[in-house]
Design a protein around this motif. Structure first.
Motif, mmCIF file in Angstrom:
data_model
loop_
_atom_site.group_PDB
_atom_site.id
_atom_site.type_symbol
_atom_site.label_atom_id
_atom_site.label_comp_id
_atom_site.label_asym_id
_atom_site.label_seq_id
_atom_site.Cartn_x
_atom_site.Cartn_y
_atom_site.Cartn_z
ATOM 1 N N GLY A 15 4.682 9.289 -9.695
ATOM 2 C CA GLY A 15 4.853 9.359 -8.250
ATOM 3 C C GLY A 15 4.245 8.166 -7.527
ATOM 4 O O GLY A 15 3.572 7.328 -8.129
ATOM 5 N N GLU A 16 4.510 8.103 -6.222
ATOM 6 C CA GLU A 16 3.970 7.066 -5.355
ATOM 7 C C GLU A 16 3.409 7.707 -4.093
ATOM 8 O O GLU A 16 3.809 8.810 -3.719
ATOM 9 C CB GLU A 16 5.038 6.042 -4.964
ATOM 10 N N GLY A 21 6.722 12.826 -3.878
ATOM 11 C CA GLY A 21 5.543 13.550 -4.333
ATOM 12 C C GLY A 21 4.873 12.824 -5.472
ATOM 13 O O GLY A 21 5.309 11.758 -5.905
ATOM 14 N N VAL A 22 3.777 13.404 -5.926
ATOM 15 C CA VAL A 22 3.052 12.899 -7.089
ATOM 16 C C VAL A 22 2.850 14.070 -8.034
ATOM 17 O O VAL A 22 2.978 15.238 -7.645
ATOM 18 C CB VAL A 22 1.693 12.274 -6.686
ATOM 19 N N GLY A 23 2.525 13.776 -9.284
ATOM 20 C CA GLY A 23 2.341 14.874 -10.212
ATOM 21 C C GLY A 23 1.816 14.422 -11.551
ATOM 22 O O GLY A 23 1.545 13.239 -11.778
ATOM 23 N N GLY A 116 7.864 -8.300 -7.830
ATOM 24 C CA GLY A 116 8.131 -7.957 -6.438
ATOM 25 C C GLY A 116 8.811 -6.619 -6.237
ATOM 26 O O GLY A 116 9.111 -6.244 -5.105
ATOM 27 N N TRP A 117 9.052 -5.875 -7.315
ATOM 28 C CA TRP A 117 9.730 -4.576 -7.202
ATOM 29 C C TRP A 117 8.758 -3.416 -6.994
ATOM 30 O O TRP A 117 9.191 -2.274 -6.860
ATOM 31 C CB TRP A 117 10.571 -4.324 -8.454
ATOM 32 N N ASN A 118 7.466 -3.690 -6.980
ATOM 33 C CA ASN A 118 6.481 -2.625 -6.789
ATOM 34 C C ASN A 118 6.600 -2.020 -5.395
ATOM 35 O O ASN A 118 6.935 -2.713 -4.425
ATOM 36 C CB ASN A 118 5.060 -3.161 -7.007
ATOM 37 N N ASP A 119 6.325 -0.739 -5.306
ATOM 38 C CA ASP A 119 6.370 -0.010 -4.033
ATOM 39 C C ASP A 119 5.040 -0.219 -3.314
ATOM 40 O O ASP A 119 4.000 0.242 -3.774
ATOM 41 C CB ASP A 119 6.600 1.479 -4.314
ATOM 42 N N VAL A 120 5.064 -0.934 -2.173
ATOM 43 C CA VAL A 120 3.819 -1.209 -1.453
ATOM 44 C C VAL A 120 3.491 -0.140 -0.422
ATOM 45 O O VAL A 120 2.405 -0.164 0.170
ATOM 46 C CB VAL A 120 3.863 -2.585 -0.742
ATOM 47 N N ARG A 121 4.390 0.806 -0.179
ATOM 48 C CA ARG A 121 4.150 1.832 0.851
ATOM 49 C C ARG A 121 2.936 2.677 0.474
ATOM 50 O O ARG A 121 2.946 3.399 -0.512
ATOM 51 C CB ARG A 121 5.375 2.728 0.997
ATOM 52 N N GLY A 124 1.769 2.611 -3.059
ATOM 53 C CA GLY A 124 2.675 3.021 -4.123
ATOM 54 C C GLY A 124 1.967 3.752 -5.242
ATOM 55 O O GLY A 124 1.199 4.683 -5.026
ATOM 56 N N HIS A 125 2.200 3.304 -6.482
ATOM 57 C CA HIS A 125 1.600 3.939 -7.652
ATOM 58 C C HIS A 125 0.160 3.473 -7.864
ATOM 59 O O HIS A 125 -0.541 4.008 -8.715
ATOM 60 C CB HIS A 125 2.453 3.627 -8.896
ATOM 61 N N PHE A 126 -0.277 2.481 -7.083
ATOM 62 C CA PHE A 126 -1.653 2.011 -7.168
ATOM 63 C C PHE A 126 -2.579 2.790 -6.230
ATOM 64 O O PHE A 126 -3.778 2.556 -6.213
ATOM 65 C CB PHE A 126 -1.741 0.521 -6.795
ATOM 66 N N SER A 127 -2.030 3.688 -5.447
ATOM 67 C CA SER A 127 -2.763 4.352 -4.375
ATOM 68 C C SER A 127 -3.758 5.384 -4.899
ATOM 69 O O SER A 127 -3.556 6.015 -5.939
ATOM 70 C CB SER A 127 -1.766 5.046 -3.441
ATOM 71 N N GLY A 128 -4.813 5.592 -4.109
ATOM 72 C CA GLY A 128 -5.735 6.685 -4.377
ATOM 73 C C GLY A 128 -5.057 8.042 -4.296
ATOM 74 O O GLY A 128 -5.620 9.036 -4.761
#
Length: 362
Positions: A15-16, A21-23, A116-121, A124-128
């Motif tokens: 998820g992002e 959602g995330v899971g 450059g395809w990473n989701d920055v919103r 993305g997947h790097f988020s806490g």
């Protein structure tokens, strides 16, 4: 992305931050383990945003929807899948970030790594935000470990320059760990809370943020767990704790203080107590040679200040290849430390459950 972890008990987090959602999928859990869903919700709520003035105002219910692996509240042995809906997102706050990477975030490194395809919103997947499913997985393991006499808990050791009392590494009791778990500011010395809140408020007024340290203990872990040299207890715990995005350092037992000691001070002498081998001090933090000693496991993790701050920061314009200034809008924690604590407890629970499962003791 390497979003899978574990040897015997394996997790795959997906998820992002601003996706649907995330899971997490958890594989390798023992069958026949009854799970208290309300206790899972309690652990999720400890980490959830919007529950305190010092946290981001983004409000998420963090309601775990269990899709498989649980029948009538009992694990079936099949992979346990949990999905957590993202219900409160504002992706408009992040439209510029594909060209103006935020200092302290993974916007630039992610763009380089993934073309450059990473989701920055929202990161993305790097988020806490991805610590929500990690917390769920760890909460499951906490319940299973509790039936084996193991309790995992922690407290905020420091926020900025304000320090709580540290654990006495010889005397950490399950009842004490349980008693502080219900507080957003989990502290051994409750008188520190107002000072810590003042430090956070001051940073927030300045359009800034502040970090800190959490201290986590695992009590009741039997001796003999861990596989040296690269599968030792410190190795395994560190490998998953560093999956919490804000963590920048970890130490066990006396940690970096051992560099100032002599061997006669640092070594933990053995003795017999109630027909059991114990040590008379615990500088090793319950681990020797990568293997548990039977004493409490004690570790501390350094949490960096939230990188999203309201002040103008220097960055670059990746499209125009020039220096630029960036002001970050949106809803962000002035201090992530209280919400990071349950995620790190969860990571420790997963690590211990995995290692115990490997040795057939789960």
């Amino acid at each position: 992305m390497a979003s899978m972890w574990g040897n015997s008990i394996k997790i795959s987090i997906f998820g992002e931050s601003h996706g649907m959602g995330v899971g997490v999928v958890i594989d390798g859990l023992p069958a026949g383990e009854k799970l208290d869903v309300e206790q899972l919700r309690f652990e999720m709520n400890r980490r959830a945003p919007g529950n305190d003035p010092t946290a981001t105002p983004r409000k998420e219910a963090d309601e775990p929807e269990i899709c498989s692996g649980l029948l009538e509240g009992v694990t079936t042995g099949a992979p346990l899948c949990c999905v957590i809906e993202n219900a409160n997102v504002r992706s408009v706050d992040y439209e510029r970030l594909s060209r103006l990477p935020r200092p302290g975030h993974a916007d630039y490194t992610g763009a380089v790594r993934f073309g450059g395809w990473n989701d920055v919103r929202g990161g993305g997947h790097f988020s806490g935000r991805l610590t929500a499913p990690l917390t769920f997985a760890g909460a499951v393991c906490k319940q299973i470990l509790a039936r084996r006499g193991i309790t995992i808990g922690g407290h905020i050791l420091a926020i900025g320059t304000v320090y709580d009392h540290a654990f006495d590494p010889m005397r950490i009791y399950p009842e004490r760990l349980e008693s502080i778990r219900g507080h957003y500011f989990a502290l051994l010395n409750a008188e520190c809370e107002q000072q810590m809140r003042a430090v956070i408020a001051e940073a927030q007024e300045d359009g800034d943020s502040v970090g800190g340290i959490v201290e986590v203990a695992a009590v009741g872990v039997p001796a003999g767990i861990g596989t040296p040299m690269f599968g030792g207890v410190e190795n395994v715990i560190s490998s998953i704790v560093f999956g919490v995005p804000a963590v920048k350092g970890i130490e066990f037992g006396a940690g970096f203080n051992v560099a100032r000691m002599r061997g006669s001070e640092c070594n933990d002498p053995y003795t017999i107590e109630h027909d059991k081998v114990v040590t008379t001090q615990n500088n090793c933090g319950g681990i020797l040679g990568g293997i548990t000693t039977g004493m409490p496991i004690v570790l501390r993790a350094a949490i960096k200040p939230t990188p999203s701050i309201a002040q103008k920061q220097h960055t670059v314009d990746l499209r125009e290849k020039r220096d630029a200034l960036l002001t970050i809008n949106g809803r962000h924690d002035p201090c992530i430390v209280p919400r990071a604590l349950p995620a790190i407890e969860a990571a420790v629970a997963l690590a211990i459950a995995d290692m115990m499962s490997e040795t057939g003791r789960l």
